[in-house]
Design an enzyme around this catalytic site. Structure first.
Site, PDB file in Angstrom:
ATOM      1  N   GLY A  84      60.754  57.347  49.385  1.00  0.00           N
ATOM      2  CA  GLY A  84      60.368  55.961  49.173  1.00  0.00           C
ATOM      3  C   GLY A  84      61.052  55.270  48.010  1.00  0.00           C
ATOM      4  N   HIS A 176      49.479  29.940  39.682  1.00  0.00           N
ATOM      5  CA  HIS A 176      48.022  29.839  39.748  1.00  0.00           C
ATOM      6  C   HIS A 176      47.470  29.141  38.507  1.00  0.00           C
ATOM      7  CE1 HIS A 176      44.025  30.827  41.108  1.00  0.00           C
ATOM      8  NE2 HIS A 176      43.750  31.428  39.966  1.00  0.00           N
ATOM      9  N   LYS A 238      32.000  25.727  42.510  1.00  0.00           N
ATOM     10  CA  LYS A 238      32.066  27.082  43.061  1.00  0.00           C
ATOM     11  C   LYS A 238      31.743  28.092  41.981  1.00  0.00           C
ATOM     12  CE  LYS A 238      35.996  29.194  43.316  1.00  0.00           C
ATOM     13  NZ  LYS A 238      37.387  29.568  43.639  1.00  0.00           N
ATOM     14  N   ALA A 270      40.483  33.831  52.482  1.00  0.00           N
ATOM     15  CA  ALA A 270      39.974  32.607  53.125  1.00  0.00           C
ATOM     16  C   ALA A 270      38.462  32.458  53.024  1.00  0.00           C
ATOM     17  CB  ALA A 270      40.410  32.520  54.589  1.00  0.00           C
TER      18      ALA A 270
END
Length: 358
Positions: A84, A176, A238, A270
């Protein structure tokens, strides 16, 4: 020791040297401006000191950026050993060149991140003049502060690692949290996908629009979006109870009889999005659209979106869609290749990037 010959490569062994400039251009490049874009890009096509390379995370976007700019994608060989380990080799000279490496650190995050670091190291050791990391999606950005005891600030860690590997500059899309730019000790250009998203919703000409921020942290982003559309702003209060677990409390603002557009930077599982849709409809909204820059869409996201009362989710191609997400008809994908292409050109030509948003 050589890379295992019986292992599949992470990308095609050798990148194509001729990327057709007749490939479909993103929406921003079409129309009256197309001729001027080609004229500007011709300077880059003749510049032997300008090069673009990409990893395996989002090759289609990189090819689209190259087509937009009219330049070939740099030749590389990217393989893996049987255990890998990643093996990367440049197949062309980059000595003294202004190099751009496009690689989002989306899932699988660790593989894509380490692949990017290896590419940067190879470019540094090949004496590239300047290495600009182009990250359409900046992974680990959500852990940008100590919001509980004994946790890491991973967005700072990633910035440190990129600089240690040899990055001289960074080009990022919709972080973000904007303060992540301060985690870097190198120049950072922060792009916003909002011009692409705003243009799409303007063309839809939806009635009685209201832009909705799904949390308090996204209010500034949503306010800018609402101002560009010339519509009111609402906020959903929220509370996050755990990682990827949220509880929608109430809606601040009038959404009754309105068409709502939820604006966020990331759609992950979501959960927040579908709960916000329900809260808006319960408060009298006529229909709800959503848009976001980064479609992470992990875990149960696709099933939640399919079962939700959301009219449409509009996202950009900073992250390639999972196959099951691509089959969902309520997801619309817009391209940021033109936006990235213009920013890359501005950085190389030493002109202002901020003019892209004026």
């Amino acid at each position: 020791m050589t890379p295992s010959q019986d292992m599949p490569t992470l990308t095609a062994e050798t990148n194509q040297t001729n990327v057709s400039t007749s490939a479909a251009l993103p929406q921003q490049a079409k129309g009256p401006a197309a001729a001027s874009e080609r004229k500007r890009s011709s300077r880059l096509a003749d510049d032997k000191r300008f090069k673009i390379f990409c990893g395996s995370a989002n090759r289609p976007l990189c090819e689209e950026v190259c087509a937009f700019l009219g330049v070939p994608l740099g030749q590389t060989k990217l393989q893996s050993f049987s255990d890998g380990e990643i093996h990367f080799q440049l197949l062309e000279n980059v000595r003294g060149a202004d190099v751009f490496v496009l690689q989002p650190t989306s899932a699988p995050v660790e593989k894509n991140l380490f692949e990017l670091l290896i590419m940067i190291d190879a470019l540094k050791r090949a004496s590239a003049g300047r290495i600009t990391v182009v990250m359409p999606y900046y992974g680990y950005a959500r852990q940008d502060r100590k919001d509980r005891p004994r946790v890491a600030i991973t967005s700072k860690l990633i910035a440190d690692v990129l600089q240690t590997a040899g990055a001289n500059r960074a080009l990022l899309v919709d972080l973000h949290a904007a303060q992540i730019q301060g985690f870097f000790n190198i120049p950072v250009d922060h792009l916003f996908a909002s011009p692409v998203l705003v243009g799409y919703f303007r063309d839809l000409n939806l009635p009685n629009l209201t832009v909705v921020s799904p949390d308090a942290g996204g209010v500034e982003r949503a306010r800018f979006f609402a101002q560009k559309l010339g519509v009111p702003l609402a906020i959903v209060d929220k509370r996050r109870t755990d990682i990827n677990v949220t509880e929608v409390m109430n809606v601040i603002g009038d959404v009754k009889g309105r068409t709502c557009i939820i604006l966020d930077d990331i759609v992950d599982t979501a959960g927040t999005l579908t709960k916000t849709v329900d809260a808006l409809l319960e408060n009298g909204a006529e229909q709800v659209y959503a848009c976001a820059s980064h479609a992470v869409l992990s875990g149960p996201a696709v099933d939640r979106l399919a079962a939700s009362r959301l009219k449409e989710l509009v996202i950009t191609n900073t992250i390639p869609l999972r196959p099951e997400a691509a089959e969902l008809t309520k997801i619309k994908v817009l391209s940021v290749a033109g936006l990235l292409g213009r920013a890359i050109e501005s950085i190389h030509m030493e002109t202002s990037v901020s003019t892209l948003f004026s």
